[in-house]
Structure formats: structure tokens, C-alpha cells
Design a protein around this motif. Structure first.
Motif, mmCIF file in Angstrom:
data_model
loop_
_atom_site.group_PDB
_atom_site.id
_atom_site.type_symbol
_atom_site.label_atom_id
_atom_site.label_comp_id
_atom_site.label_asym_id
_atom_site.label_seq_id
_atom_site.Cartn_x
_atom_site.Cartn_y
_atom_site.Cartn_z
ATOM 1 N N ARG A 169 42.964 32.036 -0.905
ATOM 2 C CA ARG A 169 43.600 31.110 -1.840
ATOM 3 C C ARG A 169 44.202 29.909 -1.132
ATOM 4 N NH1 ARG A 169 47.707 33.988 -5.492
ATOM 5 N NH2 ARG A 169 45.874 34.239 -6.836
ATOM 6 N N LYS A 170 43.886 28.742 -1.640
ATOM 7 C CA LYS A 170 44.602 27.522 -1.281
ATOM 8 C C LYS A 170 45.147 26.922 -2.569
ATOM 9 C CE LYS A 170 43.979 22.691 -0.020
ATOM 10 N NZ LYS A 170 45.367 22.544 0.469
ATOM 11 N N ILE A 171 46.403 26.563 -2.579
ATOM 12 C CA ILE A 171 46.997 25.949 -3.764
ATOM 13 C C ILE A 171 46.970 24.436 -3.592
ATOM 14 C CG2 ILE A 171 49.045 25.761 -5.207
ATOM 15 C CD1 ILE A 171 47.718 28.503 -5.258
ATOM 16 N N TYR A 172 46.254 23.772 -4.472
ATOM 17 C CA TYR A 172 46.147 22.312 -4.416
ATOM 18 C C TYR A 172 47.312 21.672 -5.170
ATOM 19 C CZ TYR A 172 41.423 22.659 -2.519
ATOM 20 O OH TYR A 172 40.339 22.921 -1.713
ATOM 21 N N LYS A 173 47.678 20.467 -4.739
ATOM 22 C CA LYS A 173 48.764 19.741 -5.400
ATOM 23 C C LYS A 173 48.303 19.100 -6.713
ATOM 24 C CE LYS A 173 51.276 18.537 -1.162
ATOM 25 N NZ LYS A 173 51.724 17.411 -0.297
ATOM 26 N N HIS A 174 47.037 18.761 -6.784
ATOM 27 C CA HIS A 174 46.503 18.099 -7.976
ATOM 28 C C HIS A 174 45.102 18.625 -8.253
ATOM 29 C CE1 HIS A 174 49.611 14.860 -7.971
ATOM 30 N NE2 HIS A 174 49.547 15.034 -6.665
ATOM 31 N N ILE A 175 44.712 18.584 -9.527
ATOM 32 C CA ILE A 175 43.344 18.839 -9.957
ATOM 33 C C ILE A 175 42.839 17.575 -10.650
ATOM 34 C CG2 ILE A 175 41.832 20.199 -11.458
ATOM 35 C CD1 ILE A 175 42.882 21.835 -9.131
ATOM 36 N N TYR A 205 45.835 13.064 -1.344
ATOM 37 C CA TYR A 205 46.877 13.698 -2.151
ATOM 38 C C TYR A 205 46.660 15.199 -2.347
ATOM 39 C CZ TYR A 205 48.503 9.002 -3.159
ATOM 40 O OH TYR A 205 49.000 7.731 -3.039
ATOM 41 N N ASP A 206 45.796 15.796 -1.545
ATOM 42 C CA ASP A 206 45.576 17.247 -1.614
ATOM 43 C C ASP A 206 45.162 17.658 -3.025
ATOM 44 O OD1 ASP A 206 45.436 19.893 -0.766
ATOM 45 O OD2 ASP A 206 47.547 20.282 -1.205
ATOM 46 N N ALA A 207 44.112 17.008 -3.523
ATOM 47 C CA ALA A 207 43.592 17.296 -4.862
ATOM 48 C C ALA A 207 42.237 17.976 -4.757
ATOM 49 C CB ALA A 207 43.450 16.007 -5.667
ATOM 50 N N LEU A 208 41.945 18.835 -5.726
ATOM 51 C CA LEU A 208 40.619 19.423 -5.874
ATOM 52 C C LEU A 208 39.927 18.732 -7.040
ATOM 53 C CD1 LEU A 208 38.450 21.532 -5.183
ATOM 54 C CD2 LEU A 208 39.578 23.080 -6.802
ATOM 55 N N ILE A 209 38.788 18.117 -6.763
ATOM 56 C CA ILE A 209 37.993 17.479 -7.810
ATOM 57 C C ILE A 209 37.033 18.521 -8.379
ATOM 58 C CG2 ILE A 209 36.420 15.597 -8.383
ATOM 59 C CD1 ILE A 209 37.275 14.325 -5.648
ATOM 60 N N ILE A 210 37.117 18.752 -9.684
ATOM 61 C CA ILE A 210 36.151 19.603 -10.377
ATOM 62 C C ILE A 210 35.214 18.681 -11.137
ATOM 63 C CG2 ILE A 210 35.803 21.439 -12.060
ATOM 64 C CD1 ILE A 210 38.723 22.244 -11.629
ATOM 65 N N THR A 211 33.955 18.658 -10.745
ATOM 66 C CA THR A 211 32.996 17.842 -11.482
ATOM 67 C C THR A 211 32.073 18.749 -12.281
ATOM 68 O OG1 THR A 211 31.477 17.764 -9.583
ATOM 69 C CG2 THR A 211 33.036 15.954 -9.825
ATOM 70 N N ASP A 212 32.004 18.499 -13.570
ATOM 71 C CA ASP A 212 31.028 19.185 -14.408
ATOM 72 C C ASP A 212 29.688 18.470 -14.211
ATOM 73 O OD1 ASP A 212 32.213 21.350 -15.535
ATOM 74 O OD2 ASP A 212 32.691 20.412 -17.445
ATOM 75 N N THR A 251 38.163 17.488 5.317
ATOM 76 C CA THR A 251 39.290 17.479 6.258
ATOM 77 C C THR A 251 39.825 18.881 6.507
ATOM 78 O OG1 THR A 251 40.784 17.021 4.409
ATOM 79 C CG2 THR A 251 39.944 15.130 5.643
ATOM 80 N N SER A 252 39.346 19.868 5.765
ATOM 81 C CA SER A 252 39.714 21.261 6.010
ATOM 82 C C SER A 252 38.547 22.141 5.597
ATOM 83 C CB SER A 252 40.971 21.658 5.219
ATOM 84 O OG SER A 252 40.651 21.882 3.849
ATOM 85 N N GLU A 253 38.634 23.419 5.892
ATOM 86 C CA GLU A 253 37.552 24.331 5.538
ATOM 87 C C GLU A 253 37.425 24.517 4.033
ATOM 88 O OE1 GLU A 253 38.378 28.131 7.267
ATOM 89 O OE2 GLU A 253 40.466 28.120 6.600
ATOM 90 N N TRP A 254 38.438 24.114 3.271
ATOM 91 C CA TRP A 254 38.407 24.267 1.823
ATOM 92 C C TRP A 254 37.684 23.121 1.129
ATOM 93 C CZ3 TRP A 254 40.074 28.825 -0.026
ATOM 94 C CH2 TRP A 254 40.930 29.577 0.781
ATOM 95 N N GLY A 255 37.818 21.917 1.683
ATOM 96 C CA GLY A 255 37.241 20.750 1.040
ATOM 97 C C GLY A 255 38.074 20.279 -0.136
ATOM 98 N N ASN A 256 37.609 19.205 -0.768
ATOM 99 C CA ASN A 256 38.346 18.623 -1.895
ATOM 100 C C ASN A 256 37.480 18.423 -3.133
ATOM 101 O OD1 ASN A 256 39.868 17.398 0.721
ATOM 102 N ND2 ASN A 256 41.296 17.649 -0.983
#
Length: 439
Positions: A169-175, A205-212, A251-256
């Protein structure tokens, strides 16, 4: 009152029943259920990450269409229960309802997604990002996400509050949620430069982009005389591909970024099978969502059938020889009707002369003074015509910006209704608009 013989549905965003492939599914099911080894594997709970052969075949299938710099490896793929279910799993796994500041949605947005995000605990923190000609107002996002971040710092919101730290688990600051290619509802294509800028903001900004990315393979020349080369591959790299390579990669193993895929639009909605692509770390983390860990990846049996469709070339054949010709014909018929009947009334559409078209929807902007909800109501009452009022595509709960309320818009869908009714539906809508303009 109209003398129309039957209702016309230009609202429902489903594939037409006549475009579904029951024979191909039956053949795939027969292959799976007639081979004892395949049957045994497909009827088990299955691994968390999903049916292994499907992960492999999806990785190869995506590589052939999107043509990234390097082949997509199977460990970047997690099988899901479809795009909508997967968004809920992403929120459960990678957000904290207190620490995660906001969920940002390109507006107008896919209407059903707001409810999923609300259920995830973010109903009062949904924020819209207006579209512009390049698909997303990057300046607006940069300004408002910075303000959000400064507010969080001032409040001392510096660590996850409710979610326990685990290796998966990584907790992102923004989605950030978007449909970059053939957006629902606007049909727009986000430009390459905007996709790059979006990834840079997500990293900052430590966000995870979810693209449909559910419409990406449903593309065709915008007109019958346009360049047919658009059928040879993706119109643009996906955001996930940009995050994979931009400035040396994640920038990390999790990606954005995470690409949210589904077979609902290209096989059948009832399959309830999808896939996510991300870095191997994030894909594995997604597979560890509690509801998945309880019994393994969802839709395990159908996943085995869809693998057969991909492996035998049946899915590509269905897309190329059934879906693309049918949807291209439907899109052009509806656009021809819109040009003939709605443009003279002052109705406009984004990017009316597209070299590349795709998806399911056409977004209308009504003349000044006309209300989309009123037009929609009267269309149903007076013409037995169902269309989608623009305000349904608002980012629910974010009512601060007048430009993101869409009271003067209507969404039309050309994928569901019978082909012969598309022109009639636009004609009925034109009658309603004319009547309202004269009153």
C-alpha cells in the motif's frame, strides 16, 4: 405531439445488442469447459493478480496496439471486475479518507464515477478540472492543487490517519481521474503535451492519475474520406505510457498513473471483466485489496474465456471487422444529422471536423438561453426521445464554478440505439429545440 411510432434512446451508453459476440463467447467457453485442465484452472478461486494466461495475453495485446518503447510485461497487469469496480478498489487500497486531500475529475465527467468516489469517502472533496481545447485546463489544476496542498500543510495533515501502512500500500495525497481519449461525455482527445504536463503535476504533488482507457481501441477516421492510417494503432500514447518513460520514468516504484481498462465496450458489459496496467509494484498492490484477497481476482471464469478470444485473434477480428465499421457508420450518420438539423439552430460540438473520431458520445452545446434539463424533459415528453442532460455530467458536489455546471449541454450516444433511428432521434431533438427557441 409527435407521431413517432416508438421511443428513441440516445441516452444509454451501452453497446447495441446486435454488436455483441455471443458466438465468439460460446466458442471460447467451449474451449475452456471441454478441456479438463483449463476447466479445473478456470473454476478455482484463482490468484489475486488474475488469470495468468489473460495477464500475458492482455500485455501482448496492449503492446501491439499502443506500441510503447518496450513490450508490456505481464507483471504490469492486474485483472479486475471491470473499470468501475476497479476504481472502488483503487480508492480502498491507495487513499486515506482523511490524508488524501482531493479527488480531481476532468469536467464534464463520467456521471457514475462520482458515486463511486463518494462511497470511498470523498463526497465533499470532489473537485472539477475544466476542459479546454487540449482536453484539460492544466493551469487551473496546477493552481488549485497547490492551494489544496498548502491548506493540508497548514492543517498539519502530513501523515495517513486511518489506513495502516503495508508493503502493498502507498497512500497518495491526490487522485486525478480522466478519460483522455474520446472522453465521456465530451468525446475530446487530450493532447500529448497536456498528458505530459499532467504526469509532471502528479509527480510533483504525489497524485495517482486514474485514466479510463476503455474507448482507446474504438477509433476510426472522422470522415469516410479521412486518412485510414488511424486504424493502425493508438492515436496518442496513454498517460501510463508517458509516466513509464517521461524524464527517465517513474520517480518511485509505485509510479503516478494507472490505466483502467475494460472489456465492456469491446466484448460485452455482462462479462464484468477488466484489467489495470501500472508499475509492477502498484499492480501487485491493487491485487491485495481486501475483497480480492478474500477469494482471488474477480471474474475468473470469464477471464479465461476472454483470454481464448485474444489468443485466437477472435477479439481483434471482432473489433476490426464488426465494431469499428459499425461505430464509424453510426458516428458519421449522427454527425451528418447534427450538421443538417442542429448546426443551423446554433448548436455546436467540440472539434466538429475530427481527423480521428471514436468512443460512444457526442457533446452538444445549446444556443444561449436554452436549458439542457428543460430540453431533455421536453424531448421525452413531446418526442419520446431520451437524451442526457449536461448537468448530469457535473462533478457532483463541486458547484463553485459556473463554467463546470453544463446547464447548456446535452450528451448524445450513438452506440446503443438501432442505426436507422439515429437520424430520426436528431430530428426529434431539433423539433424540441426549435419549439423552445420560438417560445
Amino acid at each position: 405531439m409527435s407521431t413517432a411510432k416508438r421511443p428513441v434512446d440516445l441516452q444509454t451508453g451501452w453497446p447495441n445488442p446486435g454488436l455483441l459476440p455471443p458466438a465468439r463467447l460460446e466458442s471460447a467457453a467451449h474451449t475452456v469447459l471441454s478441456d479438463p485442465d483449463l476447466t479445473r484452472e478456470s473454476l478455482k478461486y484463482g490468484p489475486d493478480e488474475g488469470y495468468p494466461p489473460l495477464r500475458e495475453s492482455v500485455a501482448g495485446w496492449l503492446t501491439r496496439f499502443y506500441k510503447p518503447q518496450d513490450a508490456i510485461s505481464y507483471d504490469r497487469i492486474c485483472v479486475t471486475g471491470g473499470a468501475s469496480q476497479n476504481i472502488a478498489c483503487v480508492l480502498q487500497t491507495f487513499t486515506d479518507p482523511v490524508y488524501t486531500r482531493n479527488v480531481w475529475m476532468v469536467a464534464p465527467t463520467y456521471m457514475r464515477c462520482c458515486r463511486i468516489i463518494d462511497d470511498g469517502g470523498f463526497g465533499n472533496r470532489l473537485r472539477g478540472i475544466p476542459e479546454d481545447e487540449e482536453g484539460l485546463d492544466i493551469g487551473y489544476l496546477a493552481k488549485h492543487i497547490e492551494t489544496s496542498e498548502q491548506n493540508a500543510i497548514a492543517e498539519g495533515n502530513l501523515e495517513p490517519k486511518l489506513k495502516t501502512r503495508y508493503p502493498w500500500r502507498k497512500i497518495y495525497k491526490h487522485i486525478i481521474y480522466a478519460v483522455p481519449t474520446f472522453a465521456n461525455p465530451s468525446g475530446k482527445i487530450m493532447s500529448l503535451e497536456r498528458r505530459k504536463q499532467l504526469v509532471k503535476i502528479a509527480r510533483k504533488y504525489d497524485a495517482l492519475i486514474i485514466t479510463d482507457d476503455v474507448y482507446g481501441m474504438l477509433q476510426w477516421p472522422g470522415s469516410a474520406t479521412a486518412n485510414k492510417s488511424v486504424l493502425g494503432g493508438a492515436v496518442l500514447p496513454r498517460v501510463i505510457d508517458i509516466d513509464r518513460y517521461l524524464d527517465g520514468g517513474p520517480t518511485s516504484e509505485w509510479g503516478n498513473a494507472m490505466s483502467n481498462g475494460s472489456f465492456s465496450k469491446i466484448v460485452a458489459p455482462g462479462c464484468r471483466t477488466g484489467f489495470a496496467e501500472a508499475t509492477p509494484k502498484l499492480a501487485w498492490g491493487l491485487s491485495q485489496c481486501g475483497s480480492t484477497r478474500s477469494g482471488g481476482a474477480p471474474s475468473h471464469l470469464v477471464a479465461s474465456m476472454i483470454h481464448q478470444m485474444i489468443a485466437t485473434g477472435g477479439l481483434d477480428d471482432h473489433i476490426t471487422n464488426v465494431l469499428l465499421p459499425a461505430y464509424a457508420k453510426r458516428y458519421r450518420r449522427m454527425m451528418q444529422a447534427i450538421r443538417a438539423r442542429l448546426f443551423p439552430l446554433g448548436v455546436t460540438v467540440p472539434q466538429p471536423d475530427k481527423e480521428v473520431a471514436g468512443g460512444y458520445f457526442i457533446w452538444l452545446t445549446l444556443p444561449s438561453g436554452l436549458d439542457g434539463e428543460e430540453i431533455t424533459k421536453r424531448a421525452e415528453e413531446e418526442e419520446e426521445l431520451m437524451v442526457c442532460a449536461g448537468p448530469l455530467c457535473n462533478v457532483q458536489g463541486d458547484e463553485g464554478d459556473e463554467a463546470m455546471r453544463f446547464s447548456h449541454n446535452i450528451r448524445l450516444c450513438f452506440s446503443y440505439e438501432d442505426f436507422d433511428a439515429l437520424d430520426d432521434g436528431v430530428e426529434r431533438l431539433a423539433r424540441v429545440i426549435k419549439t423552445c427557441m420560438q417560445e
